[in-house]
Design a protein around this motif. Structure first.
Motif, PDB file in Angstrom:
ATOM      1  N   ASN A  55       5.201  25.261  56.002  1.00 20.18           N
ATOM      2  CA  ASN A  55       6.623  25.543  56.229  1.00 20.18           C
ATOM      3  C   ASN A  55       7.389  24.237  56.022  1.00 20.18           C
ATOM      4  N   ASP A  56       8.020  24.111  54.854  1.00 17.05           N
ATOM      5  CA  ASP A  56       8.744  22.888  54.532  1.00 17.05           C
ATOM      6  C   ASP A  56      10.255  23.112  54.504  1.00 17.05           C
ATOM      7  N   LEU A  57      10.706  24.147  55.226  1.00 13.70           N
ATOM      8  CA  LEU A  57      12.142  24.474  55.228  1.00 13.70           C
ATOM      9  C   LEU A  57      12.995  23.271  55.625  1.00 13.70           C
ATOM     10  N   LEU A  58      12.592  22.567  56.682  1.00 10.50           N
ATOM     11  CA  LEU A  58      13.406  21.456  57.153  1.00 10.50           C
ATOM     12  C   LEU A  58      13.475  20.343  56.118  1.00 10.50           C
ATOM     13  N   ILE A  59      12.368  20.036  55.479  1.00  8.53           N
ATOM     14  CA  ILE A  59      12.358  18.963  54.489  1.00  8.53           C
ATOM     15  C   ILE A  59      13.238  19.341  53.305  1.00  8.53           C
ATOM     16  N   ARG A  60      13.122  20.574  52.842  1.00  8.86           N
ATOM     17  CA  ARG A  60      13.948  21.004  51.707  1.00  8.86           C
ATOM     18  C   ARG A  60      15.428  20.971  52.060  1.00  8.86           C
ATOM     19  N   ALA A  61      15.770  21.482  53.228  1.00  9.87           N
ATOM     20  CA  ALA A  61      17.181  21.476  53.633  1.00  9.87           C
ATOM     21  C   ALA A  61      17.697  20.056  53.808  1.00  9.87           C
ATOM     22  N   ALA A  62      16.856  19.172  54.368  1.00  9.31           N
ATOM     23  CA  ALA A  62      17.269  17.784  54.581  1.00  9.31           C
ATOM     24  C   ALA A  62      17.553  17.075  53.265  1.00  9.31           C
ATOM     25  N   PHE A  63      16.865  17.477  52.209  1.00  8.63           N
ATOM     26  CA  PHE A  63      17.104  16.901  50.889  1.00  8.63           C
ATOM     27  C   PHE A  63      18.089  17.746  50.079  1.00  8.63           C
ATOM     28  N   SER A  64      18.863  18.580  50.793  1.00  7.09           N
ATOM     29  CA  SER A  64      19.957  19.379  50.193  1.00  7.09           C
ATOM     30  C   SER A  64      19.456  20.354  49.134  1.00  7.09           C
ATOM     31  N   PRO A  72      16.574  26.213  58.462  1.00  6.02           N
ATOM     32  CA  PRO A  72      15.506  25.803  59.386  1.00  6.02           C
ATOM     33  C   PRO A  72      16.094  25.575  60.771  1.00  6.02           C
ATOM     34  N   VAL A  73      15.261  25.733  61.797  1.00  8.58           N
ATOM     35  CA  VAL A  73      15.746  25.587  63.170  1.00  8.58           C
ATOM     36  C   VAL A  73      14.803  24.712  63.982  1.00  8.58           C
ATOM     37  N   TRP A  74      15.378  23.730  64.645  1.00 10.60           N
ATOM     38  CA  TRP A  74      14.749  23.030  65.759  1.00 10.60           C
ATOM     39  C   TRP A  74      15.888  22.655  66.689  1.00 10.60           C
ATOM     40  N   MET A  75      15.592  22.210  67.886  1.00  6.63           N
ATOM     41  CA  MET A  75      16.650  21.896  68.840  1.00  6.63           C
ATOM     42  C   MET A  75      16.352  20.582  69.544  1.00  6.63           C
ATOM     43  N   MET A  76      17.374  19.748  69.633  1.00  8.96           N
ATOM     44  CA  MET A  76      17.210  18.505  70.383  1.00  8.96           C
ATOM     45  C   MET A  76      16.858  18.824  71.836  1.00  8.96           C
ATOM     46  N   ARG A  77      15.902  18.070  72.379  1.00 15.36           N
ATOM     47  CA  ARG A  77      15.297  18.291  73.701  1.00 15.36           C
ATOM     48  C   ARG A  77      14.557  19.628  73.767  1.00 15.36           C
ATOM     49  N   GLN A  78      13.971  20.042  72.641  1.00 17.29           N
ATOM     50  CA  GLN A  78      13.294  21.343  72.624  1.00 17.29           C
ATOM     51  C   GLN A  78      12.001  21.332  73.441  1.00 17.29           C
ATOM     52  N   MET A  99      28.621  28.813  56.844  1.00 18.34           N
ATOM     53  CA  MET A  99      27.846  27.915  56.003  1.00 18.34           C
ATOM     54  C   MET A  99      27.225  28.616  54.783  1.00 18.34           C
ATOM     55  N   ARG A 100      27.473  29.910  54.619  1.00 19.17           N
ATOM     56  CA  ARG A 100      26.867  30.656  53.504  1.00 19.17           C
ATOM     57  C   ARG A 100      27.244  30.010  52.172  1.00 19.17           C
ATOM     58  N   GLY A 101      26.246  29.850  51.308  1.00 13.16           N
ATOM     59  CA  GLY A 101      26.484  29.267  49.993  1.00 13.16           C
ATOM     60  C   GLY A 101      26.449  27.756  49.973  1.00 13.16           C
ATOM     61  N   SER A 102      26.188  27.137  51.115  1.00  9.95           N
ATOM     62  CA  SER A 102      26.163  25.680  51.202  1.00  9.95           C
ATOM     63  C   SER A 102      24.717  25.206  51.343  1.00  9.95           C
ATOM     64  N   ASP A 103      24.215  24.510  50.346  1.00  6.83           N
ATOM     65  CA  ASP A 103      22.863  23.956  50.439  1.00  6.83           C
ATOM     66  C   ASP A 103      22.878  22.751  51.385  1.00  6.83           C
ATOM     67  N   GLY A 104      21.735  22.505  52.010  1.00  6.06           N
ATOM     68  CA  GLY A 104      21.644  21.351  52.894  1.00  6.06           C
ATOM     69  C   GLY A 104      22.195  21.627  54.271  1.00  6.06           C
ATOM     70  N   PHE A 105      21.593  22.596  54.970  1.00  5.49           N
ATOM     71  CA  PHE A 105      22.051  22.962  56.315  1.00  5.49           C
ATOM     72  C   PHE A 105      20.837  23.220  57.199  1.00  5.49           C
ATOM     73  N   ILE A 106      20.747  22.478  58.300  1.00  6.56           N
ATOM     74  CA  ILE A 106      19.709  22.641  59.314  1.00  6.56           C
ATOM     75  C   ILE A 106      20.375  23.114  60.591  1.00  6.56           C
ATOM     76  N   PHE A 107      19.896  24.219  61.155  1.00  8.51           N
ATOM     77  CA  PHE A 107      20.479  24.693  62.406  1.00  8.51           C
ATOM     78  C   PHE A 107      19.939  23.879  63.573  1.00  8.51           C
ATOM     79  N   ASN A 108      20.850  23.491  64.457  1.00  7.23           N
ATOM     80  CA  ASN A 108      20.499  22.765  65.667  1.00  7.23           C
ATOM     81  C   ASN A 108      21.665  22.921  66.632  1.00  7.23           C
TER      82      ASN A 108
END
Length: 341
Positions: free
Chosen positions: A3-12, A19-25, A306-315
């Protein structure tokens, strides 16, 4: 990585869902966290690789997040530099020897990676447990935030001592900040070498600063740190309280991702940032106290924005509070994982 969703989104790059993670998860809202915390002190948890790995894995196993984040603390660098750090229940971090003079500042050590080896060891154990399923995020506290704890001797509501230092003794402030910045860059590179897949720089108290002071006493050091990172293939996320104000300046440091507080319209911020900088955020964490119907509405509203916008991580716009119901956090993550752009 499976699962590389976060890496792909981080590189736009385009992703089928955010992708989803949460601070203090991995923290105090979990019964399983307290099962561990009641047996060990907080610093014991941070400094024992197997225990740090146990806590890191809690949200992976129980919540199904798309990324793990190393269980540690932003102040371990300050302790390694010579701060006498403790954590007191109901009070938080305390330094018994706050930095108040030139002599105090000169006593701060910078060759400290050996004292932080337990973090690298924890990363090794965590990656063995993750087995390449999802990325592991490493992190550090940004220099201004670490400075504020060292100068105040702990948490602060008004940062009075810190601001007096910046205003009355700016040369001393910069001397301390340069030391912290060097340690932070070395520390983050150590994490990269140990195997983290992404990094986040936390400037938790940046909102205490005016714009000009943020530039001089926070941003310039974050620029320096990010420029020193051996970051090939490892995205860098920049977070601060106040990112809704400071985001255009934060972009000058060339992070891959800017993590936004909940005060900004995320779409507007994204459109004003240079191409190739992703955004992370920015749900108000207090939404997670609400009814599940409301939680879903708020998340889907953000996603439609955010629809249609590349480079988005949910947090979240900041971390999970300790009394937020676990079921609500799990529900929010499930809502994210069911969504498709």
């Amino acid at each position: 990585m499976k699962n590389d969703l976060l890496i792909r989104a981080a590189f736009s790059q385009r992703t089928e869902r955010p992708p989803v993670w949460m601070m203090r998860q991995a923290g105090r809202f979990m019964k399983e966290y307290w099962d561990i915390k009641n047996r060990y002190s907080f610093l014991e948890m941070c400094k024992t690789p197997e225990i740090a790995a146990d806590v890191t894995m809690l949200p992976v196993d129980l919540l199904g997040v798309d990324a793990a984040i190393l269980f540690s603390d932003i102040l371990v660098t300050a302790e390694a530099m010579g701060g006498q750090l403790s954590f007191e229940q109901g009070i938080g971090p305390r330094f018994a020897n706050p930095v108040r003079s030139r002599a105090d500042a000169e006593a701060l050590r910078t060759d400290v990676l050996d004292e932080l080896q337990y973090v690298a060891d924890a990363i090794t154990v965590i990656q063995q447990r993750l087995q390449g399923n999802i990325p592991l995020i490493g992190f550090a506290g940004a220099p201004f935030t670490v400075l504020s704890y060292l100068v105040e001797g702990g948490s602060s509501k008004d940062f009075k001592r810190t601001k007096l230092l910046l205003h009355n003794e700016p040369e001393l402030a910069h001397f301390i900040l340069r030391k912290i910045a060097d340690v932070t860059a070395d520390y983050l590179n150590m994490q990269i070498e140990a195997g983290v897949n992404a990094l986040q720089l936390f400037d938790s108290w940046a909102l205490a600063l005016s714009y000009d002071d943020y530039r001089s006493f926070a941003h310039d050091y974050n620029v320096y740190i990010i420029s020193k990172l051996k970051r090939k293939g490892v995205p860098v996320i920049s977070f601060c309280k106040g990112s809704s104000v400071f985001a255009p300046l934060m972009a000058d440091a060339k992070p891959d991702v800017i993590s936004m507080d909940w005060n900004a319209d995320l779409r507007q911020v994204k459109e004003r940032l240079p191409d190739g900088i992703a955004v992370q955020g920015n749900l108000d964490p207090y939404v997670l106290y609400a009814d599940k119907k409301v939680i879903k509405e708020k998340i889907l509203h953000l996603f439609e924005r955010m629809r249609g916008s590349d480079g988005f991580i949910f947090n979240l716009g900041h971390g999970i509070m300790p009394d937020i119901p676990f079921d609500n956090v799990k529900y929010a993550i499930d809502v994210v994982k069911e969504f498709r752009f």
